[in-house]
Design a protein around this motif. Structure first.
Motif, short mmCIF file in Angstrom:
data_model
loop_
_atom_site.label_atom_id
_atom_site.label_comp_id
_atom_site.label_asym_id
_atom_site.label_seq_id
_atom_site.Cartn_x
_atom_site.Cartn_y
_atom_site.Cartn_z
N THR A 277 -2.76 14.94 3.71
CA THR A 277 -3.83 15.85 3.32
C THR A 277 -5.03 15.56 4.20
O THR A 277 -5.57 14.45 4.16
CB THR A 277 -4.21 15.67 1.84
N ALA A 278 -5.45 16.54 5.00
CA ALA A 278 -6.50 16.27 5.98
C ALA A 278 -7.40 17.48 6.16
O ALA A 278 -6.96 18.63 6.08
CB ALA A 278 -5.88 15.88 7.33
N SER A 279 -8.66 17.18 6.43
CA SER A 279 -9.65 18.21 6.76
C SER A 279 -10.42 17.73 7.97
O SER A 279 -11.07 16.68 7.93
CB SER A 279 -10.59 18.45 5.58
N CYS A 280 -10.33 18.47 9.06
CA CYS A 280 -10.98 18.09 10.31
C CYS A 280 -12.09 19.10 10.62
O CYS A 280 -11.82 20.27 10.86
CB CYS A 280 -9.98 18.06 11.46
N THR A 281 -13.31 18.64 10.61
CA THR A 281 -14.46 19.48 10.92
C THR A 281 -14.96 19.14 12.31
O THR A 281 -15.45 18.03 12.54
CB THR A 281 -15.59 19.28 9.90
N MET A 282 -14.81 20.07 13.22
CA MET A 282 -15.14 19.80 14.61
C MET A 282 -16.65 19.74 14.82
O MET A 282 -17.38 20.65 14.43
CB MET A 282 -14.54 20.87 15.53
N VAL B 61 0.84 -1.20 0.00
CA VAL B 61 0.00 0.00 0.00
C VAL B 61 0.87 1.25 0.00
O VAL B 61 1.76 1.40 0.84
CB VAL B 61 -0.94 0.01 1.22
N ARG B 62 0.61 2.13 -0.96
CA ARG B 62 1.35 3.39 -1.04
C ARG B 62 0.46 4.61 -0.74
O ARG B 62 0.96 5.66 -0.37
CB ARG B 62 1.95 3.56 -2.44
N SER B 63 -0.85 4.47 -0.93
CA SER B 63 -1.75 5.61 -0.75
C SER B 63 -3.04 5.14 -0.07
O SER B 63 -3.59 4.10 -0.42
CB SER B 63 -2.08 6.24 -2.11
N LEU B 64 -3.50 5.94 0.91
CA LEU B 64 -4.73 5.62 1.64
C LEU B 64 -5.58 6.88 1.76
O LEU B 64 -5.09 7.93 2.18
CB LEU B 64 -4.40 5.08 3.03
N ALA B 65 -6.85 6.78 1.37
CA ALA B 65 -7.79 7.90 1.45
C ALA B 65 -9.04 7.46 2.20
O ALA B 65 -9.69 6.49 1.82
CB ALA B 65 -8.16 8.39 0.05
N LEU B 66 -9.36 8.18 3.28
CA LEU B 66 -10.53 7.87 4.09
C LEU B 66 -11.37 9.12 4.28
O LEU B 66 -10.84 10.18 4.62
CB LEU B 66 -10.12 7.33 5.46
N ASN B 67 -12.66 8.99 4.06
CA ASN B 67 -13.59 10.10 4.28
C ASN B 67 -14.64 9.64 5.28
O ASN B 67 -15.66 9.06 4.91
CB ASN B 67 -14.25 10.52 2.97
N PHE B 68 -14.38 9.89 6.55
CA PHE B 68 -15.29 9.43 7.60
C PHE B 68 -16.62 10.17 7.53
O PHE B 68 -17.65 9.65 7.93
CB PHE B 68 -14.65 9.63 8.97
N LEU C 263 -1.26 9.89 2.75
CA LEU C 263 -2.39 9.68 3.65
C LEU C 263 -3.34 10.86 3.53
O LEU C 263 -2.95 12.01 3.73
CB LEU C 263 -1.91 9.53 5.09
N SER C 264 -4.60 10.56 3.19
CA SER C 264 -5.61 11.60 3.02
C SER C 264 -6.85 11.21 3.80
O SER C 264 -7.30 10.06 3.72
CB SER C 264 -5.95 11.77 1.53
N PHE C 265 -7.40 12.16 4.57
CA PHE C 265 -8.59 11.82 5.34
C PHE C 265 -9.42 13.06 5.64
O PHE C 265 -8.91 14.19 5.67
CB PHE C 265 -8.23 11.10 6.64
N GLN C 266 -10.72 12.84 5.88
CA GLN C 266 -11.65 13.85 6.34
C GLN C 266 -12.40 13.28 7.53
O GLN C 266 -12.89 12.15 7.46
CB GLN C 266 -12.63 14.25 5.23
N LEU C 267 -12.49 14.04 8.60
CA LEU C 267 -13.11 13.51 9.81
C LEU C 267 -13.77 14.61 10.63
O LEU C 267 -13.55 15.80 10.39
CB LEU C 267 -12.07 12.76 10.66
N SER C 268 -14.58 14.19 11.60
CA SER C 268 -15.27 15.14 12.47
C SER C 268 -15.34 14.65 13.90
O SER C 268 -16.11 15.17 14.70
CB SER C 268 -16.70 15.38 11.94
N SER C 269 -14.54 13.65 14.23
CA SER C 269 -14.57 13.08 15.57
C SER C 269 -13.16 12.83 16.08
O SER C 269 -12.25 12.51 15.30
CB SER C 269 -15.36 11.76 15.56
N THR C 270 -12.98 12.98 17.38
CA THR C 270 -11.67 12.71 17.97
C THR C 270 -11.31 11.23 17.86
O THR C 270 -10.14 10.87 17.80
CB THR C 270 -11.66 13.14 19.44
#
Length: 420
Positions: free
Chosen positions: A166-171, A99-106, A141-148
């Motif tokens: 690359t990350a975007s965290c929406t509280m 695995v070289r790249s992982l993208a998660l959009n919670f 590593l790319s992800f979007q999340l809204s939870s601790t």
């Protein structure tokens, strides 16, 4: 015999059968496998042992949520194959190393899927035999999340080989701000010590207070050789500005903030102007700002000695007739010697203006004529007003040397294209 393909070392018998001889040529393997979709790659991987590793390296190269769950299933045994625990972990480690790249959009996951993935990863972390990173060769590593809780999940994928985040965290409104700050700080602390090869950092989601997260972010910058840094405008505090300014490797800086015209906000967010020391940001070539002109202008003034080549501005204004807005384009020629491209996205809200006539004038861009090395100018205009731009008789080709110039707005598209 061992030969190296595009993704993963491929072991091949010295005397292969005729129908596997193609896999002796890594270039040919690459040309064949790169054109296949995931279902076809899976079929090829199951065809023969000679094809398996080469095809699997492409199949597992980039993972999303579904691919990650398939990888986890190899270890937790939901496929009901009668393998002992050692064999399961050996199989998991083999494919995880590809695995070289992982993208998660919670945020896009249904709640049940998010809970299941979190539970499975916690199970992996608690029962895994090997002490190495879960994805030891992960690069992106790319992800979007809204939870601790999600931060704890993605932290499991940090590893020494990671180069791009690359990350975007929406509280979530239900999350305490101080708790969020502590979790962000803990995540950055792990990045600092595990990901020394990090080159690209993009993380949005910092909020007040930031007692823990900002010092950790500063330490991360000081401990790595970042080439790209992108985050919220509020992170651009004196200590962090000085740390970024001392980086000899920094090529691109991106800052975004909705901003507003309140005096206290403008003063607070322009503190960085006094923090930029002489001789800092010497390697910076690209600047990307998403804010208002009242915030962008002081930063441009502070960076006037930096050899910028590419400038991108996304400005949201109450009115284009603002003197500060016009001054931004008046000041851009300060970078004329090195500036090669300018991309501008301009939004006019007319919140406090009862007049619905357009306020953008072509002469606003006239100072750009002095940017004699500018090769590309792209301008996109979004306004609630019915704009009427008069290009006049300006000889763009002679005065600006443009390759392309486009101005668009809701009432229509006016474009002017020319070449050298």
């Amino acid at each position: 015999m061992v030969t190296r393909g595009a993704m993963y070392p491929v072991k091949i018998d010295v005397l292969p059968r005729a129908w596997t001889s193609a896999f002796l040529i890594p270039e040919l393997v690459h040309l064949i496998l790169e054109k296949l979709d995931r279902s076809t790659l899976a079929a090829v991987a199951r065809t023969a042992k000679s094809f398996h590793v080469a095809a699997s390296s492409y199949l597992w190269n980039e993972l999303d949520q579904v691919g990650l769950e398939n990888l986890i299933n190899l270890a937790i045994g939901v496929d009901y194959q009668p393998l002992c625990i050692e064999h399961r972990w050996a199989r998991f480690d083999l494919y995880a190393s590809m695995v070289r790249s992982l993208a998660l959009n919670f945020g896009a996951m249904p709640g049940a899927d998010s809970v299941r993935l979190t539970r499975h990863l916690q199970f992996i972390a608690s029962t895994r035999i090997s002490s190495q990173a879960m994805l030891p060769n992960l690069r992106v590593l790319s992800f979007q999340l809204s939870s601790t809780e999600h931060l704890g999940v993605v932290a499991a994928f940090t590893c020494p080989s990671l180069q791009q985040l690359t990350a975007s965290c929406t509280m979530d409104d239900r999350v305490d701000s101080l708790e969020w700050d502590v979790h962000i700080g803990a995540f950055l602390h792990k990045l600092r010590w595990r990901c020394l090869s990090l080159k690209y950092f993009k993380l949005y989601g910092f909020k007040y207070p930031n007692v823990v997260s900002f010092p950790e972010l500063t330490s991360l910058i000081e401990g790595t050789a970042l080439e790209h840094f992108e985050s919220d405008f509020i992170t651009f505090q004196p200590n962090l500005v000085q740390a970024l300014g001392r980086l000899p490797t920094l090529r691109c800086l991106g800052l975004a903030d909705a901003g507003n015209d309140e005096d206290y906000t403008s003063l607070e967010r322009t503190m960085f102007a006094a923090s930029i020391q002489t001789g800092s940001f010497v390697s910076l070539h690209a600047l990307d700002l998403e804010t208002t002109s009242t915030v962008a202008l002081p930063l441009l003034i502070a960076l006037r000695t930096v050899p910028l080549r590419h400038l991108a501005l996304r400005l949201t204004e109450k009115t284009f007739s603002s003197p500060v807005f016009k001054t931004v384009f008046t000041f851009i020629p300060e970078f004329a010697v090195t500036l090669l491209s300018l991309h501008a996205q301009l939004v006019e809200t007319l919140e406090d203006d009862e007049d619905d006539e357009g306020t953008l004038e072509w002469k606003t861009f006239a100072p750009l004529y002095r940017c004699h090395n500018l090769q590309c100018l792209k301008c996109s205009v979004d306004s609630h007003a019915d704009l009427e731009l008069d290009f006049g008789d300006a000889d763009i080709r002679k005065k600006m040397g443009m390759i392309e110039l486009k101005v668009t707005h809701p009432s229509g598209i006016k474009s002017l294209e020319c070449s050298r």
